[in-house]
Design an enzyme around this catalytic site. Structure first.
Site, PDB file in Angstrom:
ATOM      1  CD  GLU A 152      -4.561  -6.071   2.961  1.00  0.00           C
ATOM      2  OE1 GLU A 152      -5.373  -5.363   3.580  1.00  0.00           O
ATOM      3  OE2 GLU A 152      -3.339  -6.015   3.120  1.00  0.00           O
TER       4      GLU A 152
ATOM      5  CD  GLU B  35      -3.062  -1.018   2.228  1.00  0.00           C
ATOM      6  OE1 GLU B  35      -2.975  -0.131   3.090  1.00  0.00           O
ATOM      7  OE2 GLU B  35      -4.033  -1.785   2.127  1.00  0.00           O
TER       8      GLU B  35
END
Ligand SMILES: *[C@@H]1O[C@H](CO)[C@@H](O)[C@H](O)[C@H]1NC(C)=O
Ligand SMILES: *[C@@H]1O[C@H](CO)[C@@H](O)[C@H](O)[C@H]1NC(C)=O
Ligand SMILES: *[C@@H]1O[C@H](CO)[C@@H](O)[C@H](O)[C@H]1NC(C)=O
Ligand SMILES: *[C@@H]1O[C@H](CO)[C@@H](O)[C@H](O)[C@H]1NC(C)=O
Ligand SMILES: *[C@@H]1O[C@H](CO)[C@@H](O)[C@H](O)[C@H]1NC(C)=O
Ligand SMILES: *[C@@H]1O[C@H](CO)[C@@H](O)[C@H](O)[C@H]1NC(C)=O
Ligand SMILES: *[C@@H]1O[C@H](CO)[C@@H](O)[C@H](O)[C@H]1NC(C)=O
Ligand SMILES: *[C@@H]1O[C@H](CO)[C@@H](O)[C@H](O)[C@H]1NC(C)=O
Length: 623
Positions: free
Chosen positions: A260, A189
């Protein structure tokens, strides 16, 4: 302990077929892994893959086989785990791969049950894990700026990532070597912090991708939440609603991967538990697949426990207890079964999904059909009702279908509904606990009072207030700040302490005067207590405690905690003569172990005890 649940019988024939296929599906032998726009290609075969996150250090190794087995029964093909650098290298150059840290053992267990593995090396992983997985010793590397185009950071990152990759290679664990690992991740991320690093951000992304690819694992790399992941690294989506939010692969030859899909959410102190319903998850997964997604990972499939001091700041020890397998590895219904049925229904559509042509038809204002047609007549359809208020009746290929609000029906043959995301056919289960042993016998308890340190005897002194983490070096959560001053009357005054985190207990002349703490959203706080002062010498001892290092955001190495301003009435104590004690005595002596416990004098438990900081123990026999 798990309450057995009577599952409703599934009535339709198609569902019976579907379950049979689901349970027979076996993972084929590994081999070279590549990809194209459709999916990952393993041993020459395109694949729709369901993946579940299970982190090896968050459960004892004894639980690993049954967790993996229950994931497999739930239709999971891949087990995804992060790699936890600060567990493996707590002190620079001292490695630990034993017990819960045995990543090789974990991956071999995945392999022995015939599943694939995805390792997210990071090595920054966030993951509600202390310091986002980075070892604290990095903080003291001269000139370091984490996660940026910075030579010291890149040196240590490359060293660790290469070491992990080489360990995997030496055990033949990559699919290209016949092992289970089909995918790995570099960074994590990063896009969310990239701008904070200005011109040091983009070159770091390029470097990280190139460094990872250069390690030649024979399997692809992903970067999640990194829209511009450089070729050949795949950009993957993280979030609740990738079915709706993901802009897609950044190149026409990359597959659509969701690394995710949050099955619930982690919890911090003071929060209400966050529940995500089984039908909401199923809707997003089905939509993602309908939009040509080919890989979905549940974060978490099993959360487990943040043991010891491994949780990040303010995060609970219980991690994603609401996942399909709860903290104890028990099946949580209806999530587990509903997702299992979803996986089986989607697998029945594999051929048209992987080889067919996608067509999208409107069925109404907020309703669409996603149809996949192969050239030998195979056909699968996903009928979507995106109206969250109303059920809808739609006509698809001249047949009428009822679509509940915000739901997707899956038709593996374009005719028969095998699954609808909204129709949960499994009952809820509840977890019941039975008492196995009680500890309420007052006579058996003993206590040991942690000493309030005396300013005159502290070994570390400074003419200023020290930063908490820079002083404890993360070897303990506790740091005592003490000082002494003369006062010329016996009276009551106001003590005001400003802390940047996380928790504070104040003692004046050996007496507890009060506590205060910050929160996950704002770790800073002010403690204000009325205190009684003596005419003469007064001793103030302030115990600063932290509850995990931060795990997110840019410039982690610059984060601070502990006291930064102290005032009594109108007098400031900042650049003053301070004495420090790192850690608690009971902690240093490990009095919570058998040998440590013998090093101190215990006294009989007296209730109620007004002194804070008391250790209690009861000797028990474990059967
Ligand atoms: C993987 O690819 C290499 C060359 O690209 C080839 O030599 C090897 O046989 C392949 N392995 C498998 C298991 O197919
Ligand atoms: C995964 O699903 C949860 C629950 O709907 C959602 O909140 C989360 O954003 C999803 N994750 C991603 C990456 O889309
Ligand atoms: C469904 O509706 C929501 C808003 O209600 C919208 O944001 C989303 O893009 C829609 N999804 C689809 C697949 O049309
Ligand atoms: C639907 O029905 C109409 C007439 O009722 C017919 O002409 C058409 O071929 C049918 N379409 C399909 C896909 O069956
Ligand atoms: C940490 O301590 C070192 C010396 O021990 C000092 O040079 C440095 O400025 C300190 N950093 C912070 C953030 O307080
Ligand atoms: C006592 O201390 C206060 C401030 O600390 C000072 O203002 C006052 O003059 C002192 N009184 C005596 C008698 O020393
Ligand atoms: C404080 O103690 C000193 C010395 O013992 C004494 O002279 C003084 O009167 C005391 N002051 C008060 C306000 O009690
Ligand atoms: C955090 O709390 C401190 C102390 O209570 C306060 O001064 C500060 O404004 C708060 N910061 C934010 C971002 O809310």
């Amino acid at each position: 302990m798990e309450m057995e649940v009577v599952k409703k019988m599934l009535m339709s024939c198609c569902c019976c077929l579907m379950l049979a296929v689901g349970s027979m599906a076996a993972i084929e032998k590994s081999g070279n892994v590549s990809y194209d726009a459709t999916s990952l290609i393993i041993n020459g075969q395109h694949k729709i893959l369901f993946s579940g996150s299970i982190h090896y250090p968050r459960s004892p190794p004894q639980m690993w086989p049954s967790l993996i087995e229950k994931a497999k029964q739930g239709g999971i093909d891949v087990i995804q785990t992060y790699v936890f650098w600060n567990l493996h290298e707590p002190k620079q150059g001292q490695y630990d791969f034993s017990g819960r840290n045995d990543i090789i053992g974990f991956i071999k267990q995945i392999q022995s049950q015939g599943l694939y593995a995805c390792i997210r090396i990071g090595p920054f992983i966030e993951s509600e894990w202390t310091y986002g997985g980075l070892p604290f010793w990095l903080h003291d590397v001269p000139g370091i700026v984490f996660r940026s185009d910075n030579e010291p950071f890149k040196y240590h990152m490359q060293k660790f990532v290469s070491m992990i990759v080489n360990m995997m290679k030496s055990e033949n664990l990559y699919a290209s070597q016949g092992g289970p690992i089909i995918l790995s991740q570099i960074e994590n991320e990063y896009q969310t912090v990239e701008a904070a690093f200005h011109e040091r951000g983009p070159p770091y992304v390029l470097w990280a991708a190139k460094m990872a690819v250069g390690l030649q694992t024979g399997v692809p790399w992903v970067m999640c939440k990194q829209d511009d992941a450089p070729d050949p690294v795949i950009n993957a989506c993280n979030g609740m609603r990738c079915g709706e939010t993901f802009k897609g692969p950044n190149s026409p030859n990359k597959p659509s991967i969701w690394t995710e899909n949050w099955t619930s959410f982690y919890e911090v102190y003071g929060d209400e538990p966050y529940m995500r319903s089984a039908n909401d998850i199923a809707y997003q997964v089905a939509l993602f697949i309908a939009k040509k997604g080919s890989y979905v990972n549940y974060y978490m499939y099993h959360g487990g426990t943040n043991f010891g001091r491994t949780g990040s700041a303010f995060v609970l020890t219980s991690y994603y207890d609401q996942a399909p397998l709860d903290e104890y590895g028990l099946i949580r219904e209806p999530k587990w079964s509903h997702l299992k049925e979803l996986h089986a229904a989607i697998k029945l559509c594999s051929k048209p999904l992987l080889t067919g042509v996608q067509k999208i038809f409107p069925l109404g204002e907020l309703q669409q059909a996603y149809v996949f047609e192969g050239n030998s007549g195979e056909c699968a359809a996903f009928l979507v009702n995106n109206d969250s208020r109303k059920d809808s009746t739609v006509l698809f290929q001249n047949i009428s279908y009822e679509l509940p609000r915000k739901s997707i029906s899956i038709l593996p043959d374009c005719k028969t509904v095998a699954f609808n995301t909204y129709k949960v056919s499994t009952q809820y289960n509840t977890r019941t606990m039975t008492l196995s042993q009680s500890f309420d016998s007052v006579e058996r308890w003993e206590e040991y009072k942690e000493a309030i340190p005396d300013f005159g005897k502290t070994s570390l002194t400074a003419e200023t207030l020290l930063e908490h983490w820079n002083t404890t070096k993360d070897e303990t959560d506790y740091l005592w700040y003490t000082f002494r001053f003369q006062h010329n009357s016996s009276d009551t005054q106001l003590l005001n302490v400003q802390s940047r985190g996380h928790v504070l207990h104040a003692f004046v002349n050996g007496k507890f005067t009060g506590s205060a703490h910050g929160s996950h959203d704002n770790s800073s706080f002010t403690l204000e207590n009325t205190i009684h002062l003596k005419n003469g010498t007064n001793d103030v001892a302030l115990l600063s405690a932290t509850v995990g290092l931060p795990d997110s955001g840019a410039y982690l190495e610059r984060r601070v905690a502990g006291i930064h301003r102290v005032r009594i009435q109108n007098k400031y104590f900042i650049n003053y003569n301070w004495g420090y004690q790192v850690g608690l005595i009971g902690e240093t002596l490990q009095i919570y172990t058998n040998p440590g416990s013998n090093k101190v004098e215990w006294s009989k438990f007296r209730s109620p005890s007004h002194q804070r900081l008391t250790w209690y123990k009861e000797r028990i026999l474990l059967h």
